[in-house]
Write an enzyme that holds these catalytic residues in place. Sequence first.
Site, PDB file in Angstrom:
ATOM      1  CG  ASP A   1      24.547  64.284   5.473  1.00 62.84           C
ATOM      2  OD1 ASP A   1      24.662  64.096   6.700  1.00 62.84           O
ATOM      3  OD2 ASP A   1      25.405  64.829   4.553  1.00 62.84           O
TER       4      ASP A   1
ATOM      5  CE  LYS B   1      14.244  69.112  -6.184  1.00 65.02           C
ATOM      6  NZ  LYS B   1      13.418  70.249  -6.205  1.00 65.02           N
TER       7      LYS B   1
ATOM      8  CG  ASP C   1      23.746  68.215   9.752  1.00 68.84           C
ATOM      9  OD1 ASP C   1      23.748  67.217  10.197  1.00 68.84           O
ATOM     10  OD2 ASP C   1      24.983  68.890   9.638  1.00 68.84           O
TER      11      ASP C   1
ATOM     12  CE1 TYR D   1      25.470  60.795   1.523  1.00 70.10           C
ATOM     13  CE2 TYR D   1      27.126  59.952   2.682  1.00 70.10           C
ATOM     14  CZ  TYR D   1      26.159  61.241   2.620  1.00 70.10           C
ATOM     15  OH  TYR D   1      26.256  62.183   3.120  1.00 70.10           O
TER      16      TYR D   1
HETATM   17  C1  IPM Z   1      26.357  61.867   8.959  1.00 71.07           C
HETATM   18  C2  IPM Z   1      27.965  62.617   8.525  1.00 71.07           C
HETATM   19  C3  IPM Z   1      28.445  61.551   7.610  1.00 71.07           C
HETATM   20  C4  IPM Z   1      27.420  61.514   6.239  1.00 71.07           C
HETATM   21  C5  IPM Z   1      29.934  61.740   7.185  1.00 71.07           C
HETATM   22  C6  IPM Z   1      30.819  61.803   8.374  1.00 71.07           C
HETATM   23  C7  IPM Z   1      30.660  60.685   6.310  1.00 71.07           C
HETATM   24  O1  IPM Z   1      27.824  63.814   8.043  1.00 71.07           O
HETATM   25  O2  IPM Z   1      26.474  61.132   9.457  1.00 71.07           O
HETATM   26  O3  IPM Z   1      25.427  62.375   8.819  1.00 71.07           O
HETATM   27  O4  IPM Z   1      27.737  61.992   5.404  1.00 71.07           O
HETATM   28  O5  IPM Z   1      26.831  60.430   6.230  1.00 71.07           O
HETATM   29 MG    MG Z   2      25.538  64.459   8.128  1.00 68.62          MG
END
Ligand code: IPM
Ligand code: MG
Length: 368
Positions: free
Chosen positions: A249, A192, A253, A142
């Site tokens: 990330d 990884k 999710d 990032y």
């Molecule tokens: C998260 C989101 C963020 C990320 C975005 C909105 C920058 O997906 O907080 O998981 O990628 O970290």
């Molecule tokens: Mg995210």
Amino acid sequence: MSVPSILILPGDGIGPEVMKQVRRIIEWFMEHRGLEFEISEDLVGGAAYDAHGIPLHDDTMARAGNSDAVLLGAVGGPRYDNLDFSLKPERGLLRLRKEMDLFANLRPARCFDALADFSSLKKEVVAGLDIMIVRELTSGVYFGEPRGIFTEGNERVGINTQRYKESEIERVARSAFELARRRNGKVCSMEKANVMESGVLWREVVQKVHDENYTDIELGHMYADAGAMQLCRWPKQFDVILTDNLFGDLLSDCAAMLTGSLGMLPSASLGAPMKNGRPKAMYEPVHGSAPDIAGQESANPIACMLSFAMALRYSFDLGGEADRLETAVEQVLADGVRTADLLPEGDATAVSTSRMGDAVIEKLALSL
Ligand code: IPM
Ligand code: MG
């Protein structure tokens, strides 16, 4: 000690409408539980861009850095898709994380009993699930340099860099082990190491931190792709999952969906302790700004409410009050109160965002 300060940044899309309900909850605690907070509000993301032409004003950045806790709604929306990269709403959020040095992102995935049927996985796979993902939040791909789109010969090349210093791995590993001590004593670290040198270093450092200070914790390592597979196959094998910024990330999710809806999951981003002993901290739902349903009063405010519960627990040492709020949410769900994200498409029994707020406040009142 002075009254603790909370900076609220509702942001974009559904951010303002879910945050409105959280404000009601905070006010309830102030009125009925004697908690004191100094609350202020400011702009972030597209909302800040509309007002100032940048996704985070320096003044807001400074206020966030001086607050005891920041509560953020969500950022982003299609209106801002074509902006220059440096002006996109997401940059505001990333700047907050980076400049406050919020290196440990805690993303719990807990399946409420009342929602176990709603998961896309079989009920027995998710019922009772309670895991915690610890995602490194201020480094990795990032933020790594070099980055950009460059020209090489007669074509362009897009570059991002995965980069981790030992000290960055060490400090987030410690956060994960400390958390595991207060939970079920297990950490699984994911990278990884089979293809990335940064993954080899990650594994080595995590193991070293473990062997030096945390031998009471059971530590395992997994390749992140296999980890994703295991998360869907049998998530209850995990307690704390420790991973880097990008894998975290994705995995969070995935873990979120196990619980039925992204609309349920809170997060805490924690940094080093400030002078008053509290960690630098920002709390935000895992979900995004959901522009498709923004302004319709149909969004689920629970993830944002539970983010405030995490603030009570991690910033203000009020675990009992956090439990009170989490129990109220659990009871509301057990009563069958559902926003649209927790129901089959088009189900007419869905309640509005503010009705969900009412329901939680009614349960809180019963807790007195
Ligand atoms: C998260 C989101 C963020 C990320 C975005 C909105 C920058 O997906 O907080 O998981 O990628 O970290
Ligand atoms: Mg995210």
